[in-house]
Write an enzyme that holds these catalytic residues in place. Sequence first.
Site, PDB file in Angstrom:
ATOM      1  N   GLY A   1      -0.243 -17.612  -6.425  1.00  0.00           N
ATOM      2  CA  GLY A   1      -1.087 -17.708  -7.619  1.00  0.00           C
ATOM      3  C   GLY A   1      -0.380 -17.223  -8.865  1.00  0.00           C
ATOM      4  O   GLY A   1      -0.416 -17.877  -9.915  1.00  0.00           O
TER       5      GLY A   1
ATOM      6  N   GLN B   1       0.856  -1.188   0.000  1.00  0.00           N
ATOM      7  CA  GLN B   1       0.000   0.000   0.000  1.00  0.00           C
ATOM      8  C   GLN B   1       0.901   1.250   0.000  1.00  0.00           C
ATOM      9  O   GLN B   1       0.992   1.973   0.980  1.00  0.00           O
ATOM     10  CB  GLN B   1      -0.914  -0.007   1.225  1.00  0.00           C
ATOM     11  CG  GLN B   1      -1.833  -1.223   1.298  1.00  0.00           C
ATOM     12  CD  GLN B   1      -2.681  -1.231   2.546  1.00  0.00           C
ATOM     13  OE1 GLN B   1      -3.430  -0.288   2.809  1.00  0.00           O
ATOM     14  NE2 GLN B   1      -2.561  -2.290   3.340  1.00  0.00           N
TER      15      GLN B   1
ATOM     16  N   ASP C   1       3.144 -14.477  -2.039  1.00  0.00           N
ATOM     17  CA  ASP C   1       2.064 -14.487  -1.056  1.00  0.00           C
ATOM     18  C   ASP C   1       1.209 -15.747  -1.245  1.00  0.00           C
ATOM     19  O   ASP C   1       1.486 -16.784  -0.656  1.00  0.00           O
ATOM     20  CB  ASP C   1       1.237 -13.211  -1.191  1.00  0.00           C
ATOM     21  CG  ASP C   1       0.221 -13.033  -0.070  1.00  0.00           C
ATOM     22  OD1 ASP C   1       0.052 -13.962   0.746  1.00  0.00           O
ATOM     23  OD2 ASP C   1      -0.416 -11.974   0.001  1.00  0.00           O
TER      24      ASP C   1
ATOM     25  N   LYS D   1      -0.145  -9.519 -16.578  1.00  0.00           N
ATOM     26  CA  LYS D   1      -1.317 -10.094 -15.915  1.00  0.00           C
ATOM     27  C   LYS D   1      -2.348  -9.011 -15.636  1.00  0.00           C
ATOM     28  O   LYS D   1      -2.026  -7.835 -15.461  1.00  0.00           O
ATOM     29  CB  LYS D   1      -0.920 -10.779 -14.599  1.00  0.00           C
ATOM     30  CG  LYS D   1      -0.389  -9.841 -13.526  1.00  0.00           C
ATOM     31  CD  LYS D   1       0.037 -10.595 -12.278  1.00  0.00           C
ATOM     32  CE  LYS D   1       0.593  -9.621 -11.227  1.00  0.00           C
ATOM     33  NZ  LYS D   1       1.083 -10.313 -10.025  1.00  0.00           N
TER      34      LYS D   1
ATOM     35  N   HIS E   1       9.025  -3.500  -1.450  1.00  0.00           N
ATOM     36  CA  HIS E   1       8.107  -3.735  -2.574  1.00  0.00           C
ATOM     37  C   HIS E   1       8.253  -2.637  -3.633  1.00  0.00           C
ATOM     38  O   HIS E   1       8.078  -2.894  -4.828  1.00  0.00           O
ATOM     39  CB  HIS E   1       6.674  -3.798  -2.062  1.00  0.00           C
ATOM     40  CG  HIS E   1       5.695  -4.240  -3.101  1.00  0.00           C
ATOM     41  ND1 HIS E   1       5.758  -5.487  -3.703  1.00  0.00           N
ATOM     42  CD2 HIS E   1       4.628  -3.612  -3.669  1.00  0.00           C
ATOM     43  CE1 HIS E   1       4.782  -5.601  -4.579  1.00  0.00           C
ATOM     44  NE2 HIS E   1       4.088  -4.481  -4.599  1.00  0.00           N
TER      45      HIS E   1
ATOM     46  N   ASP F   1      11.000 -12.269  -8.151  1.00  0.00           N
ATOM     47  CA  ASP F   1      10.027 -11.380  -7.525  1.00  0.00           C
ATOM     48  C   ASP F   1      10.479 -11.048  -6.111  1.00  0.00           C
ATOM     49  O   ASP F   1      11.338 -11.736  -5.548  1.00  0.00           O
ATOM     50  CB  ASP F   1       8.647 -12.045  -7.492  1.00  0.00           C
ATOM     51  CG  ASP F   1       7.504 -11.029  -7.584  1.00  0.00           C
ATOM     52  OD1 ASP F   1       7.786  -9.815  -7.468  1.00  0.00           O
ATOM     53  OD2 ASP F   1       6.356 -11.429  -7.755  1.00  0.00           O
TER      54      ASP F   1
END
Length: 314
Positions: A229, A101, A226, A196, A134, A222
């Site tokens: 997926g 965030q 998490d 994606k 991130h 990466d």
Amino acid sequence: MSKIITADAQIFACSQSKILAKKIADAYGIPLGNVITSTYSDGEFQPSFEESIRGARVFIVGSTHPSSDNLMEMLLMLDAAKRASARHITAVMPYFGWARQDRKDKPRVPIAAKLVAKMLETAGATRIITMDLHADQIQGFFEKPVDHLFASTIFLPYLRELNLSDLTIASPDMGGSKRAYAYSKALESDVVICYKQRAKANVISHMALIGDVKGKNVVLVDDMVDTAGTLTKAADLMMERGAKSVRAICTHPILSGEAYDRIENSQLTQLIVTDTIPLEKETEKIKVLSCADLFAAVMKSVHENKSISSKFLM
């Protein structure tokens, strides 16, 4: 003129990072400090330093992955160190939680990474040491110095040891393309990118591949994994396009929800992670490389006011 005496460094651990903190302290060459946490029946807790830290440089090791108790514990320990008159208080956060965030991507949402940065400083942190944020610009949310380490220091030697032929580096999304290009440059390999689209958080509606992976040994890069997926879907797509094998390197193994099952049932040959977050269970497909030596070396250089630029491979 009187000589300035530099107090010894002391290392303490938040409860969620005790194993990593012990490895860091061993690599540093000092014992891990003693902290006792008292817990009330309603879940409220209170950490307590059980030795003097007056005038010392204190390193508090703790990743702040959810639950929010991990962040709260770090804040309480920073506040306790400040009130105990520690001279320097460094928050060593191998994984900086709430970092996804980092901007307002739609109306009426918080910028949690900025809020966490201000809370850490208010609690008493005079320096932050973390790894693979991130988003790099999160460093700018702090008014205090931030040492942002790169897990490439750990991953690149391991990838070279694998000695993979026809190596191709891949990014699982457009946002990680810069990281993938940096790895490909260091390893002198090709690079491909996955595109994606998400239906909602953690749910991918569509994925496409930009580049050719036929006959290649692919390594996805990466900063975190998490639900797994994205990684597993990307691995399946690349195998469908003719890849020889697909591995993934991810700094922070959050591994929530059905992540472990997805990894076990995927076409990933191996998932390579660091120990910034402890694994809930061990599996043959997940290889853990420790970041303890890297953090210990940087912490020692910080304490001795020495340059840490040699610790940055890219």
